[in-house]
Design an enzyme around this catalytic site. Structure first.
Site, PDB file in Angstrom:
ATOM      1  CD  GLU A 770      -3.135   0.220   2.360  1.00 50.44           C
ATOM      2  OE1 GLU A 770      -3.027   1.432   2.874  1.00 50.44           O
ATOM      3  OE2 GLU A 770      -3.286  -0.813   3.148  1.00 50.44           O
ATOM      4  CB  CYS A 804      -1.144   7.222   2.068  1.00 51.55           C
ATOM      5  SG  CYS A 804      -1.464   6.018   3.639  1.00 51.55           S
TER       6      CYS A 804
END
Ligand code: FAD
Length: 1017
Positions: A770, A804
């Site tokens: 990720e 993020c």
């Protein structure tokens, strides 16, 4: 005197604690009178105001009502014709307007209405049009780009709007009030709530000052003060949220410094003019702090002799009775008469949602309408009993409530043998017919004051939608009052009997926040920011943040990696054999332990990662949710093998088995949640784990690992090895027993991991990665500025931009860009940057001084090109955190998203403007960078929402909300393209990747024929 919220009890207990509000005789009388009022009003249906008819016909239960509400909410603020036309076309196409034709002879409901909208005059339209509203509207839709249609609908919305406002400014409102006897007694409300900037707050304050002066002058002109009581004069209502952009319990000091003086100035001015001033009731979170402000006003010696200070109290709040007792005590102890407006409460739906999101132990509100009605009557009784010192104002449009309150007042008069002074209140545009009927039937109906909103149409929207929501629901009195299809007995019923008939006081379809996800998984519990005691506890725990050793002192050597792999491989044999339920139980025990040690982890997150209080709370909750969610999904996945269909005489079973030793590499920005999520996903499916936490945050990982051991995890199943990433990778990725890698971090490192794994001999191993993204939010001119600003602020600057999912580039439609940027810059000025161990801090430090320097260089580069629009400041002292770790939030304007080729991982927001026709190329640019993590969309156009969702690469798309804080199991998280491999963390498919599939096929006939087939009936 401070208001202290009563201890939490169940809803049943709270309701039971209310004194019986009405005697048996009073209950009967209330039903009789209430029903007579409704029957009387129904007989005079043709006199009802437009709005009552409108709300009855276009409620929330039909598509057309929703379509009109959407139009009403958005149309007037759209500056450009093109977007307005698209909204009109979309909303008109979504309704079956014919179904309303001829159903009412009222405005808005028949073809004449549309004629009015088109021409501005009430005209008779041709018969074929009257009979075919649908066809006519469809043709309107097709011609939606014609200026005539747009003008017509804008005018229509203004007509709806003007039904709710008495004037666009206070002068106009007072003029109308002086010429219209039904508006002679008003409480004027200057529209606008929730200031986002200091400038807004100043503007609202000025408009209150102006309004008080003008109301004061007008009432003294009309009736010399000597002749009438204050309660016979028009008054003002104010919203505290309009007076300061940071009005909340957390910002108590600021509230005391800035908001109380402003509120006090307004109260003094109202006192000087001897008119009433009522503080409106807003969110339950703000109840305690609003009472603190109110107490300060009561305490003001300058206004001691003024009888007009008042407060609205919401009966749907479970603390309502305690508030009334508190206000009564306040009045008595200061020997100062006060007024209390009793309302049911306007924010029921959003309060329920907020409580669920927050994971509160109890709802702050009642969950059934009849409970609110009973609470209202119990509070009404308490107010009437205190009428020597409290002047009660009963705000309602409900015939039963009016009748019951009148009954209570009569009883009070009889027992005290003294007059009881009180009033009713209604909203402008509503309840006219009901109160007219009451006046006709009931000789002792007291004065009725009208709550009269004042403001330009553009400011009306929030107010309007609230009224539509509140009164369009089919539980609402107004929605059913005039509907002949609903028997009068149903419209006016006894709420006490309704409660008696219930099996549970708690609403059976509104689970407590803990039960949101059903029986198989408990929701994590959160913090109630509406209670001072929880806020104080949180502050204490932040102040107790521990002093930590340097991260490097925790680092282990590369040799430790090899021995950990050996131990984990050995442990795998036993661990995988444990039943999945036993492994899942350990995760659930860990979740419970974490919930118990929440404060320790919050303090640790603040100390080691610089997390602010709200971020730390959210992270602990996310970690708890990961544990419970993966425990549940593992049970489903591995609880039993899946039988597959096939020919008779054969058994085919698919099962998911663990892979072996996983390596988990996690980042510093979620040092608890991501670390734990990755580790427990691997563990619960039967793998063992070597985990490398981020270099900067080893302490949190070690503490969590310790907690997992305490929950029953065998020590050798999990090895936490803090060390430099590269050194770890060199050894770990070459270990022969490695079975897979799960990683969250930069795209570059993910690519290195991928290449290194690919270069291994032997089995091909899975990599779950990720990574980051250059996340955008696309805003068009239908969006609500306040909402955009709130969502941008939290998405871009929350967690100091170190998520993020954080917003990096805000794309604003040219037509609304200046308006939004203006408010956004003002809101940025109110941000508190500083020590994360202070509860008031919005933006803490970035992770290291080196990261701060990088960001500063980026900002400087942009600044040199003249692109820096706004920079906030860093305070002189930053507590225990070094000043060189802080980056003041920045807003940078760029020409094109193509200018951004890398993620600036901090509180730096870029903004780009686009014209509607440029949207496709904007999307193209966004796709071109190859990232696809999150996308925010702010538009009321459903077509645009769908088109953008289809066009983007982003793995998570958020419409009309912020774009951070994905909730486990609710918004599974993870990107596409350069942003990650999937499967999504916290989603139903995540665990699959930690397992490998096996199929067992058994020929069941081999042992002597197909018994199952032969014994079929
Ligand atoms: C003059 C005036 C001033 C007002 N000022 C304020 C204010 O300052 N602050 C504020 O919040 N509101 C204010 N309101 C709005 C008010 O709170 C009510 O929402 C509104 O008046 C509807 O109540 P009712 O008695 O007229 O109608 P009813 O139809 O009898 O009641 C509707 C109300 O019941 C409650 N309700 C609905 N469903 C449920 C449920 N499932 N469980 C529990 N309760 C439920 C809600 O409060 C809803 O608004 C004001 C209203 C008036 C008339």
């Amino acid at each position: 005197m401070t208001f202290i919220s009563p201890a939490l009890r169940s809803e049943t207990q709270d309701l039971a604690a209310l004194r019986a509000p009405l005697s048996a005789a009073e209950r009967l009388a209330a039903l009789e009178i209430g029903r007579a009022l409704v029957s009387g009003a129904r007989a005079r249906a043709d006199e009802r105001p437009y709005l009552d008819a409108f709300l009855q016909e276009f409620g929330l239960s039909n598509q057309e009502g929703i379509a009109l509400m959407c139009l009403a909410e958005a149309l007037l603020r759209i500056p450009d014709d093109e977007t307005a036309d698209r909204l009109i076309a979309e909303k008109l196409a979504s309704g079956n307007w014919d179904s309303h034709a001829g159903r009412s002879d009222s405005l808005f409901v028949n073809a004449s209405t549309w004629g009015l909208m088109l021409t501005g005059r009430l005209v008779e339209l041709p018969d074929e049009l009257r009979g075919n509203a649908n066809g006519w509207l469809r043709s309107l839709t097709q011609r939606a780009s014609e200026p005539l249609v747009r003008q017509a609908l804008r005018r229509a919305m203004k007509i709806i709007g003007s039904e709710f406002v008495v004037g666009r400014d206070i002068e106009e409102a007072l003029k109308r009030s002086s010429s219209d006897s039904s508006l002679a007694l008003c409480s004027f409300d200057m529209l606008g709530e929730g200031a986002r900037t200091d400038r807004d707050a100043q503007r609202y304050f000025d408009s209150y000052v102006d309004a008080i002066e003008q109301i004061g002058n007008s009432v003294s002109n009309r009736s010399p003060k000597t002749n009438d009581s204050l309660h016979e004069r028009s008054s003002i209502s104010i919203k505290l949220s309009a007076l300061d952009p940071r009005y909340s319990a957390i910002h108590r000091e600021r509230v005391i410094d800035r908001l109380i003086p402003r509120a006090r100035d307004l109260a003094r001015l109202a006192a000087a003019h001897d008119i009433g001033l009522t503080i409106d009731a807003e969110e339950q979170d703000r109840l305690e702090i609003s009472l603190e402000i109110f107490a300060a006003l009561v305490n003001d010696p300058d206004t001691r002799n003024w009888r007009g200070l008042g407060l609205a109290v919401q009966a749907y709040g479970r603390r309502a009775m305690a508030v009334i007792e508190h206000v009564t005590d306040l009045a008595r102890s200061h020997r100062r008469p006060l007024t209390v407006r009793l309302v049911k409460g306007a924010y029921w739906d959003s309060e329920i949602k907020r409580a669920q999101e927050r994971g509160l132990a109890e709802y702050p509100l009642y969950t059934r309408k009849c409970s609110t009605d009973v609470s209202y009557l119990a509070c009404a009784r308490a107010l009437l009993e205190a009428c020597d010192i409290i002047y009660p104002q009963f705000a309602t449009h409900n015939a039963h409530t009016i009748a019951a309150v009148l009954g209570l007042a009569r009883s009070r008069r009889d027992t005290s043998n003294a007059p009881v002074d009180f009033e009713f209140q209604r909203l402008h545009g509503m309840g006219t017919l009901l109160y007219d009927e009451a006046r006709r039937q009931l000789s002792d109906l007291p004065r009725v004051r009208v709550y009269a909103p004042v403001g330009p149409h553009a400011d009306l929207l929030a107010y309007l939608v609230r009224r539509l929501l509140e009164n369009g629901a089919n539980t609402s009195f107004v929605n059913r009052f005039m509907d002949e299809r609903v028997p009068v007995e149903q419209v006016v019923s006894d709420p006490i009997s309704e409660i008696d008939a219930l099996t549970t006081v708690e609403h059976d379809r509104i689970p407590l926040p803990a039960g949101l996800y059903g029986a198989s998984r408990r929701n994590s519990s959160g913090i109630d920011f509406g209670r001072r005691s929880s806020i104080d506890d949180l502050q204490r725990c932040l102040h107790d943040s521990p002093a930590l050793p340097s991260p490097a002192s925790r680092y282990v050597t590369p040799q430790a990696v090899e021995s950990a792999f050996r131990a984990a491989s050995a442990a795998f044999i036993d661990w995988r054999r444990r039943p999945v339920t036993a492994r899942a139980d350990i995760l659930e025990r860990a979740a419970d332990l974490l919930e118990q040690s929440r404060d320790t982890f919050i303090a640790l997150l603040a100390a080691e990662a610089g997390k602010t209080a709200s971020d730390a709370v959210a992270e602990v909750r996310e970690t708890i949710d990961f544990c419970r969610y993966y425990a549940k999904t593992a049970r489903e996945l591995q609880g039993s093998a899946v039988s597959l269909d096939g020919p008779t005489g054969e058994r085919n079973e698919l099962s998911h088995v663990p892979r072996g030793v996983w390596c988990s590499i996690s980042p510093w920005n979620f040092p608890l949640a991501i670390f734990t999520g990755q580790v427990v996903a691997a563990l619960v499916t039967g793998n063992t784990v070597i985990a490398k936490p981020a270099e900067t945050t080893p302490e949190i990982a070690l503490a969590m690992c310790d907690l997992l051991y305490r929950a029953g995890l065998p020590r050798d199943a999990l090895h936490v090895l803090p060390m430099i990433g590269k050194e770890f990778g060199e050894v770990a990725l070459r270990d022969r027993s490695l079975a897979g890698v799960v990683f969250t971090g930069s795209t570059r490192t993910a690519q290195w991991l991928n290449r290194t794994l690919a270069s291994r001999e032997g089995a091909i191993l899975p990599l779950i990665a990720e990574t980051g993204g250059i996340n955008a939010m696309i805003v068009d001119s239908t969006a609500l500025t306040e909402q955009v600003v709130d969502d941008v602020m939290s998405s871009a600057f929350g967690s100091a931009g170190q998520r993020c999912s954080a917003l990096r580039v805000l794309c604003l439609q040219q037509d609304c860009a200046d308006r939004i940027l203006d408010m956004l810059e003002g809101a940025m000025e109110t941000l508190v940057v500083g020590d994360p161990s202070e509860l008031t801090t919005d933006v803490g430090p970035v992770i290291t001084a080196a990261a701060a320097r990088d960001l500063e260089q980026h900002i400087e580069r942009m600044g040199q090109r003249g692109r820096l629009r706004k920079r906030t400041t860093i305070p002189a002292t930053t507590g225990s955190v070094a000043r060189d770790r802080f980056v003041a939030p920045a807003l940078i304007e760029i020409d094109s998203v193509a200018e951004l080729d890398r993620e600036a991982f901090g509180p730096v927001l870029h903004v780009v403007r686009y014209r509607t026709e440029e949207l496709p190329s904007l999307l193209e640019d966004l796709r071109a960078n190859g990232y696809g993590l999150t996308l925010g969309i702010q538009t009321r156009l459903e077509g645009t929402q769908q088109a953008l969702f289809e066009a983007t690469l982003a793995g998570n798309v958020y419409v009309n909300r912020n774009m951070i804080g994905a909730v486990v199991g609710v918004q599974p998280f993870g990107g596409t393209g350069l942003s990650g491999t999937g499967p999504k963390a916290g989603g139903p498919h995540y665990l699959l990747r930690f397992t490998t599939e096996r199929v067992l096929t058994v020929n069941t006939t081999a042992t002597g024929g197909n018994a199952a087939l032969l014994t079929l009936d």
